[in-house]
Scaffold this active site. Structure first.
Site, PDB file in Angstrom:
ATOM      1  N   GLY A 180       0.784  -1.234   0.000  1.00 45.73           N
ATOM      2  CA  GLY A 180       0.000   0.000   0.000  1.00 45.73           C
ATOM      3  C   GLY A 180       0.815   1.282   0.000  1.00 45.73           C
TER       4      GLY A 180
ATOM      5  N   ARG B 287     -14.363 -16.578  -9.395  1.00 37.59           N
ATOM      6  CA  ARG B 287     -14.134 -15.135  -9.504  1.00 37.59           C
ATOM      7  C   ARG B 287     -15.434 -14.356  -9.471  1.00 37.59           C
ATOM      8  NH1 ARG B 287      -9.641 -13.045 -11.052  1.00 37.59           N
ATOM      9  NH2 ARG B 287      -8.918 -14.843 -12.202  1.00 37.59           N
TER      10      ARG B 287
ATOM     11  N   ILE C 284      -7.669 -10.121 -11.052  1.00 35.53           N
ATOM     12  CA  ILE C 284      -8.253  -9.786 -12.347  1.00 35.53           C
ATOM     13  C   ILE C 284      -9.747  -9.609 -12.128  1.00 35.53           C
ATOM     14  CG2 ILE C 284      -8.771 -10.699 -14.650  1.00 35.53           C
ATOM     15  CD1 ILE C 284      -6.019 -12.065 -14.561  1.00 35.53           C
TER      16      ILE C 284
ATOM     17  N   HIS D 144      -0.372   0.813 -13.716  1.00 38.07           N
ATOM     18  CA  HIS D 144       0.394  -0.347 -14.173  1.00 38.07           C
ATOM     19  C   HIS D 144       1.849   0.077 -14.370  1.00 38.07           C
ATOM     20  CE1 HIS D 144       1.328  -4.112 -16.070  1.00 38.07           C
ATOM     21  NE2 HIS D 144       1.928  -3.445 -17.037  1.00 38.07           N
TER      22      HIS D 144
ATOM     23  N   GLU E  69     -10.280  -5.339 -21.010  1.00 40.10           N
ATOM     24  CA  GLU E  69      -8.971  -5.749 -21.539  1.00 40.10           C
ATOM     25  C   GLU E  69      -7.900  -5.497 -20.472  1.00 40.10           C
ATOM     26  OE1 GLU E  69      -5.912  -4.557 -25.115  1.00 40.10           O
ATOM     27  OE2 GLU E  69      -7.919  -3.668 -25.086  1.00 40.10           O
TER      28      GLU E  69
ATOM     29  N   GLU F 263       5.263   6.693  -9.262  1.00 39.74           N
ATOM     30  CA  GLU F 263       3.834   6.340  -9.126  1.00 39.74           C
ATOM     31  C   GLU F 263       3.179   7.173  -8.030  1.00 39.74           C
ATOM     32  OE1 GLU F 263       3.643   2.107  -8.393  1.00 39.74           O
ATOM     33  OE2 GLU F 263       3.477   1.689 -10.540  1.00 39.74           O
TER      34      GLU F 263
HETATM   35  C1  GAR Z   1       2.541  -0.834  -7.793  1.00 45.21           C
HETATM   36  O1  GAR Z   1       3.860  -0.674  -8.207  1.00 45.21           O
HETATM   37  C2  GAR Z   1       1.639  -1.004  -8.982  1.00 45.21           C
HETATM   38  O2  GAR Z   1       2.158  -0.427 -10.142  1.00 45.21           O
HETATM   39  C3  GAR Z   1       1.584  -2.493  -9.122  1.00 45.21           C
HETATM   40  O3  GAR Z   1       1.592  -2.983  -7.809  1.00 45.21           O
HETATM   41  C4  GAR Z   1       2.367  -2.129  -7.002  1.00 45.21           C
HETATM   42  C5  GAR Z   1       1.669  -1.933  -5.673  1.00 45.21           C
HETATM   43  O4  GAR Z   1       2.503  -1.352  -4.747  1.00 45.21           O
HETATM   44  N1  GAR Z   1       0.409  -2.881  -9.822  1.00 45.21           N
HETATM   45  C6  GAR Z   1       0.382  -3.856 -10.728  1.00 45.21           C
HETATM   46  O5  GAR Z   1       1.342  -4.511 -11.029  1.00 45.21           O
HETATM   47  C7  GAR Z   1      -0.983  -4.090 -11.360  1.00 45.21           C
HETATM   48  N2  GAR Z   1      -0.851  -4.815 -12.576  1.00 45.21           N
HETATM   49  P1  GAR Z   1       1.920  -0.759  -3.389  1.00 45.21           P
HETATM   50  O6  GAR Z   1       1.085  -1.850  -2.717  1.00 45.21           O
HETATM   51  O7  GAR Z   1       3.149  -0.473  -2.585  1.00 45.21           O
HETATM   52  O8  GAR Z   1       1.111   0.460  -3.703  1.00 45.21           O
END
Ligand code: GAR
Length: 214
Positions: free
Chosen positions: A13, A66, A93, A110, A144, A175
């Protein structure tokens, strides 16, 4: 009144923390109404509790498939009336039922410059390909996988000598800036989803906004 946003996590998180900090600093106008996790041990749940944000958790392992898990998540999330769903490391997903229920309201980040490298292991794949640029992209979620309309990308130069782990940390740092910014644009209505596409300031956005980082 600020936009009600639910944040969905599965793990550490750090992106959630970036949202919490941006709201607390007055840099982001969102009402973080609930943090949801499919994993009761996700550290992000503790971050939310510390910040005084309600939490909810439903374990996917308790469901046969799911579809039934997603229906339970919808039922839980709808109790909080979110206008925006922010996937922040939510490693599930989503079924078509879920995506349709919240069409145009779900954001994902992503760790790649989409449309390059959907899926997993993006950092290693970038290094293996010898790419000069890498980064992370915020996009609307559609059926998608990692393929919905892009909103904002943060990019940085790849150092060919760095490891995938080092690259991952650099990308995560950007990010934490681009995700709150992108969510703020959607929350304020400057970015919207219509007819399966992203619109920025009323104009159809073929390309995302790009921020370049050192
Ligand atoms: C992030 O880097 C995000 O880009 C990735 O998970 C991480 C979560 O980090 N998401 C994916 O790969 C989705 N396909 P966090 O729990 O420290 O925020």
């Amino acid at each position: 009144m600020s936009c009600r946003a639910a944040i969905l996590i599965s793990g550490s998180g750090t992106n959630l923390q970036a949202f919490i900090d941006a709201v607390a600093a007055g840099n982001l106008e969102l009402d973080l109404c609930v943090v949801f996790s499919n994993n009761p041990n996700a550290f992000g749940l503790q971050r939310a509790e510390k910040a005084g944000i309600p939490t909810a958790c439903i374990e996917h392992g308790d469901f046969l498939d799911r579809e039934s898990f997603d229906r339970a998540v919808i039922e839980e999330l709808d109790r909080w009336n979110p206008e925006l769903l922010i996937l922040a490391g939510f490693m599930r997903i989503l079924s078509p039922t879920f995506v349709k229920h919240y069409e145009g309201k779900v954001l994902n980040i992503h760790p790649a410059l989409l449309p390059k490298y959907p899926g997993l292991n993006t950092h290693q794949r970038v290094l293996d390909a010898g790419d000069k640029w890498h980064g992370s992209t915020v996009h609307f979620v559609t059926e998608e996988l990692d393929g919905g309309p892009r909103i904002l990308a943060g990019r940085l130069r790849v150092d060919p000598n760095e490891t995938a782990e080092e690259l991952l940390h650099r990308v995560q740092t950007i990010e934490h800036q681009v995700y709150p910014e992108a969510a703020g644009l959607v929350g304020s209505g400057r970015v919207a989803f219509h007819d399966g596409q992203a619109w920025i300031d009323g104009k159809l956005a073929d390309e995302p906004i790009v921020r370049t980082f050192p």
